[in-house]
Design a protein around this motif. Structure first.
Motif, mmCIF file in Angstrom:
data_model
loop_
_atom_site.group_PDB
_atom_site.id
_atom_site.type_symbol
_atom_site.label_atom_id
_atom_site.label_comp_id
_atom_site.label_asym_id
_atom_site.label_seq_id
_atom_site.Cartn_x
_atom_site.Cartn_y
_atom_site.Cartn_z
ATOM 1 N N GLN A 292 -21.553 20.644 14.763
ATOM 2 C CA GLN A 292 -22.608 20.592 13.318
ATOM 3 C C GLN A 292 -23.724 19.770 13.691
ATOM 4 O O GLN A 292 -23.838 19.158 14.639
ATOM 5 C CB GLN A 292 -21.721 19.606 12.499
ATOM 6 N N MET A 293 -24.869 20.491 13.276
ATOM 7 C CA MET A 293 -26.249 20.152 13.454
ATOM 8 C C MET A 293 -26.933 19.669 12.285
ATOM 9 O O MET A 293 -27.544 20.722 11.767
ATOM 10 C CB MET A 293 -27.077 20.952 14.493
ATOM 11 N N LYS A 294 -27.184 18.670 11.875
ATOM 12 C CA LYS A 294 -27.824 18.031 10.618
ATOM 13 C C LYS A 294 -27.511 18.943 9.256
ATOM 14 O O LYS A 294 -28.257 19.335 8.683
ATOM 15 C CB LYS A 294 -29.422 18.139 10.747
ATOM 16 N N GLY A 295 -26.310 19.108 9.426
ATOM 17 C CA GLY A 295 -25.642 19.922 7.996
ATOM 18 C C GLY A 295 -25.966 21.219 8.026
ATOM 19 O O GLY A 295 -25.887 21.837 6.940
ATOM 20 N N MET A 296 -26.092 22.068 9.193
ATOM 21 C CA MET A 296 -26.617 23.443 9.303
ATOM 22 C C MET A 296 -25.235 24.267 8.754
ATOM 23 O O MET A 296 -25.678 25.252 8.254
ATOM 24 C CB MET A 296 -26.941 23.672 10.754
ATOM 25 N N TYR A 297 -24.118 23.841 9.300
ATOM 26 C CA TYR A 297 -22.884 24.530 9.029
ATOM 27 C C TYR A 297 -22.397 23.950 7.889
ATOM 28 O O TYR A 297 -22.181 22.893 7.483
ATOM 29 C CB TYR A 297 -22.068 24.505 9.999
ATOM 30 N N VAL A 298 -21.661 24.846 6.809
ATOM 31 C CA VAL A 298 -20.650 24.482 5.656
ATOM 32 C C VAL A 298 -19.291 24.396 6.221
ATOM 33 O O VAL A 298 -18.673 25.467 6.420
ATOM 34 C CB VAL A 298 -21.098 25.469 4.706
ATOM 35 N N PRO A 299 -18.762 23.122 6.190
ATOM 36 C CA PRO A 299 -17.212 23.134 6.326
ATOM 37 C C PRO A 299 -16.751 23.372 5.160
ATOM 38 O O PRO A 299 -17.067 23.902 4.211
ATOM 39 C CB PRO A 299 -17.379 21.609 6.719
ATOM 40 N N HIS A 300 -15.183 23.384 5.273
ATOM 41 C CA HIS A 300 -14.497 23.781 4.071
ATOM 42 C C HIS A 300 -14.377 22.487 3.371
ATOM 43 O O HIS A 300 -13.824 21.208 3.926
ATOM 44 C CB HIS A 300 -12.915 24.144 4.714
ATOM 45 N N ILE A 301 -14.572 22.467 2.096
ATOM 46 C CA ILE A 301 -14.783 21.358 1.248
ATOM 47 C C ILE A 301 -14.393 21.556 -0.254
ATOM 48 O O ILE A 301 -14.350 22.692 -0.676
ATOM 49 C CB ILE A 301 -16.143 20.825 1.015
ATOM 50 N N GLN A 302 -13.395 20.646 -0.652
ATOM 51 C CA GLN A 302 -12.884 20.692 -2.043
ATOM 52 C C GLN A 302 -13.575 19.766 -2.887
ATOM 53 O O GLN A 302 -13.802 18.915 -2.305
ATOM 54 C CB GLN A 302 -11.463 20.401 -2.015
ATOM 55 N N VAL A 303 -13.753 20.041 -4.227
ATOM 56 C CA VAL A 303 -14.516 19.153 -5.019
ATOM 57 C C VAL A 303 -13.334 18.790 -6.022
ATOM 58 O O VAL A 303 -12.846 19.445 -6.664
ATOM 59 C CB VAL A 303 -15.772 19.828 -5.948
ATOM 60 N N ILE A 304 -13.339 17.332 -6.115
ATOM 61 C CA ILE A 304 -12.173 16.801 -6.998
ATOM 62 C C ILE A 304 -13.224 16.292 -7.945
ATOM 63 O O ILE A 304 -13.784 14.853 -7.910
ATOM 64 C CB ILE A 304 -11.263 15.806 -6.250
ATOM 65 N N ASN A 346 -26.667 22.988 2.770
ATOM 66 C CA ASN A 346 -26.858 23.910 1.933
ATOM 67 C C ASN A 346 -25.467 24.184 1.442
ATOM 68 O O ASN A 346 -24.953 25.374 1.538
ATOM 69 C CB ASN A 346 -27.467 25.130 2.468
ATOM 70 N N PHE A 347 -24.949 23.301 0.523
ATOM 71 C CA PHE A 347 -23.420 23.502 -0.185
ATOM 72 C C PHE A 347 -23.953 23.637 -1.625
ATOM 73 O O PHE A 347 -24.149 23.491 -2.586
ATOM 74 C CB PHE A 347 -23.016 22.144 -0.051
ATOM 75 N N LYS A 348 -23.376 25.119 -1.750
ATOM 76 C CA LYS A 348 -23.248 25.833 -2.967
ATOM 77 C C LYS A 348 -22.093 25.622 -3.838
ATOM 78 O O LYS A 348 -20.808 26.011 -3.057
ATOM 79 C CB LYS A 348 -23.483 27.406 -2.722
ATOM 80 N N ALA A 349 -22.240 25.081 -4.885
ATOM 81 C CA ALA A 349 -21.160 24.863 -5.898
ATOM 82 C C ALA A 349 -21.429 24.843 -7.258
ATOM 83 O O ALA A 349 -22.672 25.002 -7.549
ATOM 84 C CB ALA A 349 -20.424 23.504 -5.551
ATOM 85 N N LYS A 350 -20.474 24.791 -8.115
ATOM 86 C CA LYS A 350 -20.819 24.463 -9.500
ATOM 87 C C LYS A 350 -21.396 23.180 -9.756
ATOM 88 O O LYS A 350 -21.332 22.452 -8.714
ATOM 89 C CB LYS A 350 -19.242 24.675 -10.410
#
Length: 408
Positions: A292-304, A346-350
């Motif tokens: 990961q470099m300064k948030g360039m990549y999007v990991p697997h994330i769940q929103v609670i 660049n985290f795309k979510a509702k």
């Protein structure tokens, strides 16, 4: 980890929070044990996640110990000496003496240098033992010895009465995405083992090989080198070696990466120009993904979320759904006073709100320990274990770090 379990953890524990899933770790270990096949044994590199050492010791042939502190963990856990592989680039005199007093001639020891080899001889002599030793072959960095040094030690092996050379140890690096480099390394090792026999009239009985298998951390990555078809190819490479002795493979990241979740909560939001920022109570001091470099990549994330029962897992910015007008692009930032503290750019979510928790998945390997945990004197998060049979249990309480950073 299932959304309902994550929501339960957030409801009953403060964030930031680490969760390690014993059930997931066991299943992954069993998978890799099956995929390497019956010829090879499996060593657990505890530096990847020392918290999982005890459960790993029930499944692994050995536990690789790379520091005196890691040894103290294994001794405190009561792990039997025959389960220990004592490795590490630095071995102090007094540490070696203490370790050998516990491991005796049942543990297996690596020599990273001629000096370490002499220290092991001294320890063996002190306790009246003959210690089994692996000579570590360098891949061209500060670890291990070159071929000429190893050949010299083998040729002069009879001068040392309290160490017994049993084989080679080799590890060249991590996150190998394909088998090409591994194939070259196995060929190199096979040829060198044959050279030792020809030039020293000595047969090595063991090869300890650190695979360095890469793992998929981010949304656009799939399992590659550790997928079944690649593992079958890996077994074939080993089967074609001329070396007929015992082969043990070391793994850490490939066994633990998917057994961990890191949860942090949005405590502030702002919009600067066209950029939407979420400020989290965690940060880069507590979580790290290799590559990961300064948030360039999007990991697997769940929103609670506290507002709805469920919010979908984040979408990869390159996916067809990423342009959905119902999604917003957020920059996820930690709580540190540095512009580098960007977890995802660049985290795309509702719609996200203050109070929503974000569960970063695949954080079981190294993530906890590679962060700058004491920076800015933030808290050390609580650590939970989860097991399908027993549920959650706390294995480390939330702690303040400021005492480590203060002089009276």
């Amino acid at each position: 980890m299932k959304y309902e379990l994550l929501k339960e953890a957030v409801a009953t524990h403060e964030t930031p929070l680490y969760i390690y899933d014993e059930t997931a770790f066991t299943k992954r270990f069993q998978y890799m044990r099956k995929e390497i096949g019956p010829r090879m044994e499996l060593t657990y590199s505890m530096k990847a996640n020392p918290y999982l050492t005890k459960i790993a010791s029930t499944m692994a042939s050995r536990i690789e110990v790379c520091s005196y502190g890691e040894f103290l963990i294994t001794r405190e856990l009561g792990i039997a000496p025959e389960k220990l592989l004592i490795s590490g680039v630095l071995k102090r005199h007094d540490d070696i003496m203490d370790i050998v007093s516990y491991g005796r001639d049942e543990a297996l020891y690596t020599a990273e240098s001629a000096h370490q080899y002499e220290l092991l001889e001294e320890a063996g002599k002190r306790y009246g033992l003959v210690l089994p030793v692996l000579l570590r072959l360098s891949s061209g960095n500060q670890f291990g010895m070159d071929q000429d040094t190893i050949l010299k030690l083998v040729l002069n092996r009879d001068e040392m009465k309290h160490v017994h050379i049993v084989g080679l140890h080799y590890f060249s690096g991590t996150q190998k995405k394909n088998l090409k480099k591994i194939e070259k390394e196995l060929t190199k090792l096979d040829l060198f083992l044959a050279e030792i026999y020809e030039r020293c009239d000595y047969t090595m009985s063991m090869l300890e090989y650190g695979t360095g298998f890469g793992v998929p951390y981010f949304m656009d990555q799939e399992e590659g080198v550790t997928a079944p078809e690649s593992m079958a190819e890996f077994r074939g490479l080993v089967d074609h070696m001329d070396f007929t002795g015992d082969i043990t493979v070391e793994m850490g990241r490939a066994l633990t990466f998917n057994a961990g979740t890191y949860i942090t909560t949005i405590l502030d939001q702002k919009t600067t120009g066209k950029s939407h920022y979420c400020i989290l109570d965690g940060g880069m001091h507590q979580i790290n993904y290799d590559g990961q470099m300064k948030g360039m990549y999007v990991p697997h994330i769940q929103v609670i979320s506290g507002n709805v029962d469920h919010v979908e897992t984040s979408l990869d910015a390159t996916s067809d759904e990423a342009d959905d007008e119902n999604l917003t692009s957020y920059t996820l930032c930690g709580s540190l006073c540095t512009g580098n503290d960007v977890l995802v750019g660049n985290f795309k979510a509702k719609k996200l709100s203050i109070g929503d928790a974000l569960a970063f998945e695949r954080t079981g390997a190294y993530s906890l320990h590679e962060g700058m945990s004491n920076f800015l004197s933030h808290e050390l998060p609580e650590i939970l274990f989860y097991n399908e049979e027993t549920g959650f249990r706390s294995v480390r309480e939330r702690r303040e770090s400021y005492p480590f950073n203060m002089a009276k």
